[in-house]
Write a protein that holds these residues in place. Structure first.
Motif, mmCIF file in Angstrom:
data_model
loop_
_atom_site.group_PDB
_atom_site.id
_atom_site.type_symbol
_atom_site.label_atom_id
_atom_site.label_comp_id
_atom_site.label_asym_id
_atom_site.label_seq_id
_atom_site.Cartn_x
_atom_site.Cartn_y
_atom_site.Cartn_z
ATOM 1 N N UNK A 61 0.935 -1.280 -0.130
ATOM 2 C CA UNK A 61 -0.222 0.448 -0.057
ATOM 3 C C UNK A 61 0.614 1.565 0.343
ATOM 4 N N UNK A 64 1.659 2.828 -3.794
ATOM 5 C CA UNK A 64 0.604 4.194 -4.468
ATOM 6 C C UNK A 64 0.079 5.350 -3.255
ATOM 7 N N UNK A 65 1.007 5.106 -2.192
ATOM 8 C CA UNK A 65 0.607 6.092 -1.003
ATOM 9 C C UNK A 65 -0.647 5.804 -0.210
ATOM 10 N N UNK A 66 -1.401 4.493 -0.231
ATOM 11 C CA UNK A 66 -2.561 4.834 0.044
ATOM 12 C C UNK A 66 -2.549 4.357 2.280
ATOM 13 N N UNK A 89 -2.389 12.005 -7.613
ATOM 14 C CA UNK A 89 -3.679 11.146 -8.430
ATOM 15 C C UNK A 89 -2.964 10.648 -9.496
ATOM 16 N N UNK A 90 -2.544 12.191 -10.373
ATOM 17 C CA UNK A 90 -1.595 11.353 -11.611
ATOM 18 C C UNK A 90 -0.648 9.686 -11.421
ATOM 19 N N UNK A 92 -1.276 7.789 -9.201
ATOM 20 C CA UNK A 92 -2.117 6.586 -8.730
ATOM 21 C C UNK A 92 -2.767 5.510 -9.850
ATOM 22 N N UNK A 93 -3.205 6.598 -11.052
ATOM 23 C CA UNK A 93 -3.063 6.540 -12.486
ATOM 24 C C UNK A 93 -2.858 4.941 -12.700
ATOM 25 N N UNK A 97 -3.797 -1.090 -8.581
ATOM 26 C CA UNK A 97 -4.067 -1.943 -7.353
ATOM 27 C C UNK A 97 -5.219 -2.697 -7.461
ATOM 28 N N UNK A 99 -7.045 -4.928 -4.839
ATOM 29 C CA UNK A 99 -7.498 -5.359 -2.930
ATOM 30 C C UNK A 99 -8.128 -6.906 -2.611
ATOM 31 N N UNK A 117 -12.471 5.309 -14.273
ATOM 32 C CA UNK A 117 -11.451 6.019 -14.367
ATOM 33 C C UNK A 117 -11.109 6.956 -15.806
ATOM 34 N N UNK A 121 -10.469 10.484 -15.146
ATOM 35 C CA UNK A 121 -8.817 10.255 -14.966
ATOM 36 C C UNK A 121 -8.566 10.911 -16.467
ATOM 37 N N UNK A 169 -6.526 0.764 -16.995
ATOM 38 C CA UNK A 169 -6.184 2.636 -16.562
ATOM 39 C C UNK A 169 -4.569 2.627 -17.783
#
Lengths: 258, 222
Positions: A61, A64-66, A89-90, A92-93, A97, A99, A117, A121, A169
């Motif tokens: 996690x 992607x900096x969750x 945000x860019x 993460x696109x 991920x 879950x 997305x 996005x 994405x």
């Protein structure tokens, strides 16, 4: 362990996609990630295994900096992970991920889940997004369920939709955070088969899992974590047939040979 | 027995009540949603503002707020809301403003309880595909939160409909003002109260029933 990672670096230095350098993270008093160094090359499939609470999900996690980190550096495709805002945000696109609990948008149909997305996005127009979504849903074998809501699907189907949603994405790398742990046993294989196919197609994948079969057959490298540290990194063959650390031997003795 | 009613514009008064309720409902839904967005947002200043607003406004009696719009906003600060000095229009608009200010605190909290029913994984998945905070809220969290909040929001709407009677405090010609007038002129106290009460039940009972049905219909299946 150091020899292995040095050797790995030498091979992959030209094309490192995800690089973690001395990453540390605490949950209160718990030092959940301790000096993590990990490099993943483009096209590589890395499986992270280890006992519960070893920090492997947290590791996944942070990429992607969750989860934020306390110290260290994470770079993706040569760029440091942005702290927040539009830049994050860019990024993460570009990082897909999947879950453990699927997390499909409950108020949207399967098709809308895979289109959202792309439209919001990537700013793809609707017709193109739908075409791509349907193609991806067919690819993961749930094309006929496109107009249903997530709650109407089985767990295995939901997880395959979640994979399609991430793939929509066009991510550079896919993170899988225990993708089969919430599934009934008979549904695990349908998800693993999709992931195997993805690995064969050359997707860069970081997979946190307890599925040793998948690790053996699809991984280029196995990373074994315990107590917030990377204890061992090896090819699946080496790791399963001849683990070097006592911690890994102990872990494997508990999960294999039933 | 009901002859005296012919001397009064009962329908007109209740129409004003309906207008007060509808305009305030729309306004407080918008402002309350923005407040809820602030309260769950990442910006500390906005979070602080939202929290302070809700805790101050919902603890002030509505009568005080409505009186403040007239005595404070209009007479002291000369806020005239474009009413060109027409007293009826001015007082109506001031009442709507006061009702919005008050009701939105409750809308905010009803919505926030709805937001809490949305599993955190929904927002995480939304962030993971690259949506911004605003998009996560607008496209994923709030749509689900609204569906979960229909019940509490119905309560707020019913309370609002009845709270419009407080506008009588600054002379808006709605149902309660008419009731006061009728009570002064007629000797039918019980009957007058019963008629006004019935009028409100006719407004709010269907609201509750219809929205109860809507709430079931739009509920998110997990």
């Amino acid at each position: 362990m150091t020899e292995v990672s040095v050797a790995k670096d030498a091979v992959a230095a030209t094309d490192d996609l995800v690089v973690l350098k001395s990453v540390n993270k605490h949950f209160g008093a718990l030092h959940v990630l301790q000096d993590i160094d990990l490099t993943i090359a483009r096209g590589e499939v890395v499986v992270v295994i280890g006992p519960s609470g070893s920090g492997k999900s947290t590791l996944c996690r942070t990429i992607n900096r969750l989860e934020t980190i306390d110290s260290g550096d994470i770079t993706i495709d040569g760029k440091p992970l942005p702290a927040e805002g539009k830049a994050l945000a860019r990024l993460r696109a570009d990082v897909g991920m999947v879950f453990q609990s699927f997390n499909l948008f409950a108020h949207k149909t399967v098709l809308e889940n895979v289109m959202l997305g792309q439209i919001k996005v990537r700013k793809t127009d609707k017709a193109k997004a739908e075409e791509k979504a349907r193609a991806l849903l067919d690819r993961v074998g749930v094309g006929t369920q496109a107009d249903k809501y997530p709650a109407q699907l089985s767990g295995g189907q939901q997880q395959r939709v979640a994979i399609a949603r991430a793939l929509a994405m066009d991510p550079k790398v896919m993170l899988f955070d225990e993708p089969t742990s919430a599934l009934d046993p008979e549904m695990i294989n349908e998800v693993l088969e999709v992931m195997q196919q993805l690995a064969r197609d050359g997707m860069t994948m970081i997979v946190v899992t307890h599925e040793m079969g998948f690790a053996r057959s699809a991984a280029n490298r196995v990373v074994f974590m315990a107590d917030g540290r990377i204890v061992e990194e090896a090819t699946p063959d080496q790791f399963f047939s001849n683990p070097r650390s006592d911690r890994a031997k102990d872990f494997l003795s508990k999960i294999l040979h039933h | 027995m009901f002859d005296f009613l012919e001397d009064y514009d009962l329908l007109g008064a209740f129409w004003t009540t309906v207008q007060l309720a509808l305009l305030s409902a729309v306004g407080s839904l918008i402002w309350g949603t923005l407040l809820a967005g602030m309260r769950v947002g990442p910006v500390p200043l906005m979070r602080g503002f939202g929290t302070a607003y809700v805790n101050i406004v919902r603890n002030i009696p509505l009568t005080v707020i409505i009186l403040f719009t007239s005595l404070g906003l209009y007479q002291t600060l000369n806020v005239s809301l474009g009413a060109d000095g027409v007293v009826e229009t001015l007082n109506f608009r001031l009442s709507v403003l006061g009702l919005i200010a008050y009701t939105s605190a409750f809308v905010c909290e009803a919505l926030r309880s709805g937001i809490n029913t949305v599993p955190v994984g929904q927002a995480e998945a939304a962030r993971a595909i690259g949506l911004s905070f605003g998009q996560v809220l607008r496209l994923v969290v709030l749509p689900q939160a609204f569906r979960a909040s229909v019940g509490p929001l119905t309560n707020v709407l019913i309370a609002l409909t009845k709270n419009t009677t407080v506008a009588a405090a600054i002379g808006v010609a709605e149902a309660a003002t008419l009731m006061k007038k009728m009570i002064e002129n007629e000797a039918q106290l019980l009957l007058i109260s019963a008629v006004i009460a019935l009028g409100f039940v006719i407004l709010t009972l269907p609201t509750g029933l219809i929205l109860g049905w809507v709430g079931k219909k739009v509920a998110v299946k997990r």
